[in-house]
Structure formats: structure tokens, C-alpha cells
Enzyme design. Structure first.
Site, PDB file in Angstrom:
ATOM      1  N   GLY A 122       0.826  -1.203   0.000  1.00  0.00           N
ATOM      2  CA  GLY A 122       0.000   0.000   0.000  1.00  0.00           C
ATOM      3  C   GLY A 122       0.858   1.250   0.000  1.00  0.00           C
ATOM      4  O   GLY A 122       1.812   1.396  -0.774  1.00  0.00           O
ATOM      5  N   GLY A 123       0.528   2.147   0.933  1.00  0.00           N
ATOM      6  CA  GLY A 123       1.224   3.432   1.008  1.00  0.00           C
ATOM      7  C   GLY A 123       2.708   3.298   1.266  1.00  0.00           C
ATOM      8  O   GLY A 123       3.479   4.211   0.979  1.00  0.00           O
TER       9      GLY A 123
ATOM     10  N   GLY B 237      20.978   8.577 -33.998  1.00  0.00           N
ATOM     11  CA  GLY B 237      20.500   9.332 -32.842  1.00  0.00           C
ATOM     12  C   GLY B 237      21.220   8.911 -31.577  1.00  0.00           C
ATOM     13  O   GLY B 237      21.412   9.728 -30.657  1.00  0.00           O
ATOM     14  N   ALA B 238      21.630   7.653 -31.539  1.00  0.00           N
ATOM     15  CA  ALA B 238      22.301   7.178 -30.337  1.00  0.00           C
ATOM     16  C   ALA B 238      23.618   7.932 -30.129  1.00  0.00           C
ATOM     17  O   ALA B 238      24.022   8.188 -28.994  1.00  0.00           O
ATOM     18  CB  ALA B 238      22.530   5.684 -30.434  1.00  0.00           C
TER      19      ALA B 238
HETATM   20  C1  HXC Z   1      -2.500  -2.283  11.537  1.00  0.00           C
HETATM   21  C2  HXC Z   1      -1.375  -4.207  10.983  1.00  0.00           C
HETATM   22  C3  HXC Z   1      -1.284  -3.802   9.637  1.00  0.00           C
HETATM   23  C4  HXC Z   1      -1.872  -2.537   9.292  1.00  0.00           C
HETATM   24  C5  HXC Z   1      -0.334  -5.712   9.821  1.00  0.00           C
HETATM   25  N1  HXC Z   1      -0.786  -5.396  11.050  1.00  0.00           N
HETATM   26  N2  HXC Z   1      -0.635  -4.745   8.937  1.00  0.00           N
HETATM   27  N3  HXC Z   1      -1.989  -3.450  11.923  1.00  0.00           N
HETATM   28  N4  HXC Z   1      -2.456  -1.818  10.272  1.00  0.00           N
HETATM   29  N5  HXC Z   1      -1.802  -2.051   8.042  1.00  0.00           N
HETATM   30  C6  HXC Z   1      -0.649  -6.193  12.277  1.00  0.00           C
HETATM   31  C7  HXC Z   1      -1.410  -7.510  12.207  1.00  0.00           C
HETATM   32  O1  HXC Z   1      -2.749  -7.290  12.593  1.00  0.00           O
HETATM   33  C8  HXC Z   1      -0.641  -8.342  13.201  1.00  0.00           C
HETATM   34  O2  HXC Z   1      -1.036  -7.969  14.496  1.00  0.00           O
HETATM   35  C9  HXC Z   1       0.782  -7.864  13.030  1.00  0.00           C
HETATM   36  O3  HXC Z   1       0.706  -6.597  12.405  1.00  0.00           O
HETATM   37  C10 HXC Z   1       1.597  -8.772  12.137  1.00  0.00           C
HETATM   38  O4  HXC Z   1       0.870  -9.000  10.946  1.00  0.00           O
HETATM   39  P1  HXC Z   1       0.726 -10.454  10.283  1.00  0.00           P
HETATM   40  O5  HXC Z   1      -0.371 -10.362   9.297  1.00  0.00           O
HETATM   41  O6  HXC Z   1       0.599 -11.470  11.373  1.00  0.00           O
HETATM   42  O7  HXC Z   1       2.126 -10.635   9.582  1.00  0.00           O
HETATM   43  P2  HXC Z   1       2.476 -11.358   8.203  1.00  0.00           P
HETATM   44  O8  HXC Z   1       1.803 -12.687   8.144  1.00  0.00           O
HETATM   45  O9  HXC Z   1       3.946 -11.318   8.105  1.00  0.00           O
HETATM   46  O10 HXC Z   1       1.845 -10.452   7.070  1.00  0.00           O
HETATM   47  C11 HXC Z   1       2.311  -9.131   6.852  1.00  0.00           C
HETATM   48  C12 HXC Z   1       1.424  -8.362   5.851  1.00  0.00           C
HETATM   49  C13 HXC Z   1      -0.063  -8.468   6.314  1.00  0.00           C
HETATM   50  C14 HXC Z   1       1.596  -8.990   4.468  1.00  0.00           C
HETATM   51  C15 HXC Z   1       1.923  -6.950   5.800  1.00  0.00           C
HETATM   52  O11 HXC Z   1      -0.148  -8.116   7.687  1.00  0.00           O
HETATM   53  C16 HXC Z   1      -0.943  -7.554   5.545  1.00  0.00           C
HETATM   54  O12 HXC Z   1      -1.367  -7.903   4.458  1.00  0.00           O
HETATM   55  N6  HXC Z   1      -1.262  -6.380   6.128  1.00  0.00           N
HETATM   56  C17 HXC Z   1      -2.135  -5.424   5.488  1.00  0.00           C
HETATM   57  C18 HXC Z   1      -1.455  -4.800   4.291  1.00  0.00           C
HETATM   58  C19 HXC Z   1      -2.289  -3.755   3.606  1.00  0.00           C
HETATM   59  O13 HXC Z   1      -3.302  -4.054   2.950  1.00  0.00           O
HETATM   60  N7  HXC Z   1      -1.921  -2.516   3.798  1.00  0.00           N
HETATM   61  C20 HXC Z   1      -2.576  -1.434   3.123  1.00  0.00           C
HETATM   62  C21 HXC Z   1      -3.118  -0.485   4.136  1.00  0.00           C
HETATM   63  S1  HXC Z   1      -3.879   0.824   3.229  1.00  0.00           S
HETATM   64  P3  HXC Z   1      -1.090  -9.013  15.715  1.00  0.00           P
HETATM   65  O14 HXC Z   1      -1.624  -8.196  16.845  1.00  0.00           O
HETATM   66  O15 HXC Z   1      -1.993 -10.104  15.270  1.00  0.00           O
HETATM   67  O16 HXC Z   1       0.315  -9.466  15.913  1.00  0.00           O
HETATM   68  C22 HXC Z   1      -2.644   1.840   2.733  1.00  0.00           C
HETATM   69  C23 HXC Z   1      -3.078   2.976   1.878  1.00  0.00           C
HETATM   70  C24 HXC Z   1      -2.174   4.133   2.008  1.00  0.00           C
HETATM   71  O17 HXC Z   1      -1.510   1.626   3.035  1.00  0.00           O
HETATM   72  C25 HXC Z   1      -2.112   4.857   0.682  1.00  0.00           C
HETATM   73  C26 HXC Z   1      -1.230   6.062   0.791  1.00  0.00           C
HETATM   74  C27 HXC Z   1      -0.858   6.552  -0.591  1.00  0.00           C
END
Ligand code: HXC
Length: 516
Positions: A171-172, A406-407
Site C-alpha cells: 500500500g502506502g 540518434g544514439a
Molecule cells: C495495523 C497491521 C497492519 C496494518 C499488519 N498489522 N498490517 N496493523 N495496520 N496495516 C498487524 C497484524 O494485525 C498483526 O497484528 C501484526 O501486524 C503482524 O501482521 P501479520 O499479518 O501477522 O504478519 P504477516 O503474516 O507477516 O503479514 C504481513 C502483511 C499483512 C503482508 C503486511 O499483515 C498484511 O497484508 N497487512 C495489510 C497490508 C495492507 O493491505 N496494507 C494497506 C493499508 S492501506 P497481531 O496483533 O496479530 O500481531 C494503505 C493505503 C495508504 O496503506 C495509501 C497512501 C498513498
């Protein structure tokens, strides 16, 4: 509270902060084959040089139970330290705290360190391992990201900005690295994508793994987003330490020279034989660079992306130089869209940070064909032309063999303000290659001949004899000197040192409009 108790309290809090998300989360991080945020900083910086800032910041967000789990530092470690004794700023995402997600506090800490780095004028290195915006914090996270992006842009060309991606960057989390100058990734544990495999499946019905979608190899070979790929985090941080050696602290400084024990007048007779007699036979341009640079040491950038052009840093008599070189070993060194973009961005980096550019040229031209035309070779080629033309740092070119069409113009010719242009006796500088040229200008003669093929070959030889050499260009001053290849190191050092005080500038303007 007694003084001793207060000091004890500080020690306890510091200890707690250093544990981030706690021992269990640290163990989980290690099981995934990843280091912790602090271990990474220790690998990156000189021993005991790290000074932390904002260790005790916590989030005051209260949605979805965040208020019950406040963690010192809030998932990012920021501060400064040294690499080989030179100041750098650093921030390192702590995946053990909410998956390294970006909260309002995390963003504020990064923005603060970015501003400090810019004020003081020192490189900044971001270590990314993050699940993107902290979902529970909503738009505060988005605002935070945007402030970081703004600083990335404002300080682009002011201080070197480097990103390590050593975990997910989803994402971001992808855009700040994308705005920085160099991205380092590690195989198997680094991923960069805007939308992960699940969303990809839902939207486009593609089945793709994280690695196939945004792993280190994908970004170093296909997308060209990353610049360096390693098998371990340890090697990756060594790589960043090496890169920093070539960079000035900021745009007002020169890159740091080093002591050189490699003789300036070291001649390598093999250089006289490296270009094959047959004009279409490939050879390895990298072998030439290694023979010419100090101690045969070349720090290559984007090695696996568009290998038909080579970019990287090296030293000549201890002076840092940026190298751009066609690679006849791949696609005959032709310039395609990816090669243009790769070279253009590097030339602009060197120009922004006062690094002289040395170009080695053996290029048959731009890549023809519908694939290239439809994907914008005109626009991409223009980027490279633009980058060389606007660059005001010392610019030197060595033409080893082909410089056609051109190169020739694009690869730092005299008319793009190239300062010194050398050609080897094997150089072929002309408007186009002998085969194509003969077929066009002698078409009638060839058609009328008894044996058209023999006539064509005769005309090709005639054209080659007349134009495919460096002397026509040298007679017009488009080439400054035709040199014996074995003298190249000596000649380049002379030219680099002669150009040391070069001053050149572009007309005043807000900014140009590079064809993007
Ligand atoms: C809050 C988050 C989080 C998030 C992960 N966690 N991502 N908490 N916000 N974005 C937390 C989980 O709940 C978990 O908490 C801990 O971090 C570890 O995550 P896991 O999923 O257990 O780890 P892993 O299996 O290694 O997977 C990592 C990951 C996955 C691939 C990053 O967590 C994931 O897909 N996260 C979401 C990614 C995403 O969609 N982000 C986009 C957000 S929107 P606990 O308490 O269980 O340990 C965005 C838009 C911004 O970013 C745009 C700006 C231009």
C-alpha cells in the site's frame, strides 16, 4: 522520587522501549528470517554511533483498542549515526509493533528526521518493513504518508535518500521508497506492491504469490524499481555502506575522494585487443571498465535490469565518477525504453550530486520495432537526451566502437555539452550503419548490377572505409582525440582533473519539463 529511583526509571523505560512489540514478536520476526529494526540499524551504522530520537513517543489514538496497547516508539526507530565516520540519518520500521504500520506518530517521527537531515545536509536511509497505513488510525495515516512523500520530493536532489526494503512494503509503504534515489531489496523476505495477491485475485482474477508479484527479483529484473538485490540482510546493509562511500553529503558538496595507490599511468595493453575486428561480434564492456577503474573496482547499479546499458560508480585516481556504458554483450548494446530510463535517472542523480559522468559508447542505435514504438521509445529516449543535455557536471565520453545515428547524439555528444570526447581507432561514427546506409543511398546501383548481392557488399565496404571510422568526426572537432585504447585510464584521469573546476549552468527557470 529519589534521584537514583529516577535514573532507574529511565533505564527501565529505555529497556522496555528497546523491546518494541516484546520478546514473542521479536521471536516471530526472527522465525520469518528477518532481523529486528534495531539489529538492522546496528548492521548499517558504525558500532556505537547510533543516537536515538523520540524513543518515548507513543500514540494517543483510541480507536479499536489502540489506547490499551501503547508501545514506546510506536513502531519506528529514528535517529542518526555514522557510516565510515560520516553522518547519516536513519529510520527503521519495527514490524513487531502493529506490523510496522504507519500511524500519525510514526509519520511525525519520520518527517522530523527528514527535516533534520535536510537542515544539516546529510544522507537519510529508511529501513522499511511495514504493513502500510495503520488501519485503525484511518485518515491520520494517509495524512502522515503524504507528509513523508512531500519531504521525499522537496529534499530530492538536496540530500541522498536511500531505502532498504527488508519486509513487506504494501500500500502506502511503497511510495516513499519509490521517491528515493536507491532501493535495496533482499530475496525471499522483501515485497513491494500496491495491492497484495488477494486483491489482485479479486480484481484481475490472477493467481500470483507475493514473491511473483513484488519480490526482489521481480523488481530488479522486470519493473526496475529496485537497484540492488541481496541474499541476506547482512549483505544488503554492507551494500548500503559501500554506496554511501561514493556520495557527497548533500548537493552543495563534492563526493568524497579517496587515496589511490593504483598508478595513474597504468597501461593495459589488452585494451588494444578487446574490441573484435568483426563489427558485429559482441564483447564485454564491463571488462573494459574493470581494466580502467582504480583497482578494477566497479560498483554496479541495477545490474539485472536492462543489462544492455551499464551504470554504476567507480574511482579514477581516487575521484568518484558515475559510469554509463553500452553493453554490446546484450542486444548488441542497443538503446531501448528501459535502458533509456535507467541511464537517464542515473545521469540526473550524478548531476544533482556533483558526480562527473564518464560514458563508454558502443551503440548501434535505438531499438526498432512496434513493441518499442508502441511503448514509447521516443518518449523514453527523450528522457536520456534530456538528462545528458541538462547535466552540468564534467561529462566525458569514450567511443569504443559504434556510435550511429540518434544514439551518437544522445550518448553525451559534444553538442550536448560533452566536455571531452575520446574515440578509439575502432570507433565507427556515422549517421547510420554501413549495411542500412548502403541499401538506401546505393539502391539504384545495386538493383541495376548483374550481381546485386556482390554490389551491395562492395558498397558496404566502400561506406565502411569512408565513414565507419573516428577520423571524419575528429576532422570536424566532434571528437577531441583519437586515442590508443591502452591509454584510456591515463587520458580519463587527466580529463577529470582538468575539469575539476568546471562551471556551467542552465538558463534560470522554475524547472524543466522532462518527457515522463
Ligand atoms: C495495523 C497491521 C497492519 C496494518 C499488519 N498489522 N498490517 N496493523 N495496520 N496495516 C498487524 C497484524 O494485525 C498483526 O497484528 C501484526 O501486524 C503482524 O501482521 P501479520 O499479518 O501477522 O504478519 P504477516 O503474516 O507477516 O503479514 C504481513 C502483511 C499483512 C503482508 C503486511 O499483515 C498484511 O497484508 N497487512 C495489510 C497490508 C495492507 O493491505 N496494507 C494497506 C493499508 S492501506 P497481531 O496483533 O496479530 O500481531 C494503505 C493505503 C495508504 O496503506 C495509501 C497512501 C498513498
Amino acid at each position: 522520587m529519589s534521584r537514583e529511583r529516577k535514573i532507574l526509571e529511565l533505564k527501565e523505560k529505555t529497556e522496555q522501549a528497546r523491546l518494541g512489540g516484546g520478546p514473542e514478536a521479536i521471536e516471530k520476526q526472527h522465525q520469518k528470517g528477518k532481523l529486528t529494526a534495531r539489529e538492522r540499524i546496528n548492521l548499517l551504522l558504525d558500532p556505537y554511533s547510533f543516537e536515538e530520537i523520540d524513543m518515548f513517543r507513543v500514540s494517543n489514538a483510541d480507536a479499536f483498542g489502540l489506547q490499551d496497547k501503547q508501545i514506546y516508539g510506536d513502531g519506528i526507530i529514528t535517529g542518526y549515526g555514522t557510516i565510515h565516520g560520516r553522518l547519516v540519518y536513519v529510520y527503521s520500521f519495527d514490524f513487531t509493533v502493529y506490523g510496522g504500520s504507519l500511524s500519525k506518530v510514526v509519520a511525525e517521527k519520520i518527517v522530523k528526521i527528514q527535516a533534520m537531515a535536510a537542515k544539516v545536509g546529510a544522507p537519510i536511509i529508511g529501513i522499511n518493513d511495514s504493513g502500510g497505513a495503520r488501519i485503525q488510525e484511518g485518515v491520520d495515516s494517509l495524512a502522515g504518508y503524504t507528509s513523508i512523500f512531500l519531504n521525499n520530493v522537496l529534499y530530492s536532489g538536496v540530500i541522498p535518500q536511500i531505502s532498504a526494503v527488508v519486509g513487506p512494503a504494501a500500500g502506502g509503504a511503497v511510495y516513499s521508497p519509490a521517491l528515493t534515489d536507491f532501493i535495496f531489496m533482499v530475496r525471499n523476505t522483501s515485497f513491494m506492491f500496491l495491492t497484495g495477491p488477494k486483491i489482485v485475485k479479486a480484481v484481475t482474477h490472477e493467481d500470483v504469490s507475493s514473491d511473483e508479484l513484488g519480490g526482489a527479483d521481480v523488481h530488479s529484473t522486470k519493473s526496475g524499481i529496485s537497484h540492488f538485490t541481496y541474499d541476506s540482510e547482512k549483505e544488503l546493509f554492507e551494500g548500503i555502506r559501500k554506496l554511501v562511500c561514493f556520495l557527497p553529503q548533500n548537493n552543495l558538496e563534492e563526493p568524497p575522494s579517496v587515496e589511490c595507490h593504483d598508478p595513474v599511468d597504468r597501461l593495459d595493453a589488452e585494451l588494444n585487443y578487446i574490441v573484435p575486428d568483426e563489427p558485429h561480434k559482441p564483447y564485454d564492456m564491463k571488462a573494459i571498465l574493470l581494466k580502467i577503474l582504480d583497482n578494477g573496482d566497479f560498483f554496479e547499479i541495477q545490474e539485472y535490469f536492462a543489462p544492455n546499458i551499464i551504470i554504476g560508480f567507480g574511482y579514477l585516481n581516487g575521484h568518484v565518477i558515475g559510469l554509463v556504458a553500452n553493453q554490446p554483450k546484450y542486444l548488441a548494446g542497443v538503446i531501448d525504453g528501459n535502458a533509456s530510463i535507467k541511464a537517464a535517472r542515473f545521469v540526473r542523480f550524478c548531476d544533482a550530486f556533483n558526480i562527473p559522468i564518464v560514458t563508454f559508447e558502443d551503440v548501434p542505435g535505438f531499438m526498432p520495432g512496434t513493441q518499442q514504438e508502441f511503448t514509447g521509445i521516443i518518449r523514453h529516449g527523450a528522457k536520456m537526451l534530456y538528462a545528458y543535455a541538462e547535466a552540468t557536471v564534467p561529462k566525458i565520453t569514450v567511443i569504443t566502437r559504434k556510435a550511429y545515428g540518434g544514439a551518437f547524439c544522445v550518448m553525451n555528444s559534444k553538442h550536448l555539452r560533452g566536455d571531452v570526447l575520446y574515440a578509439w581507432p575502432s570507433a565507427e561514427i556515422a549517421v547510420m550503419g554501413p549495411e542500412g546506409a548502403s541499401e538506401i543511398i546505393f539502391a539504384k546501383e545495386i538493383k541495376a548490377a548483374e550481381d546485386p548481392e556482390a554490389k551491395l557488399q562492395e558498397k558496404i565496404s566502400e561506406y565502411r572505409e569512408k565513414f565507419a571510422n573516428p577520423y571524419v568526426a575528429a576532422s570536424k572537432g566532434f571528437v577531441d582525440e583519437v586515442i590508443e585504447p591502452k591509454l584510456t585510464r591515463y587520458k580519463l584521469i587527466k580529463a577529470i582533473e582538468m575539469l575539476h573546476n568546471k562551471r556551467d549552468e542552465n538558463p534560470p527557470k522554475k524547472h524543466g519539463n522532462i518527457p515522463l
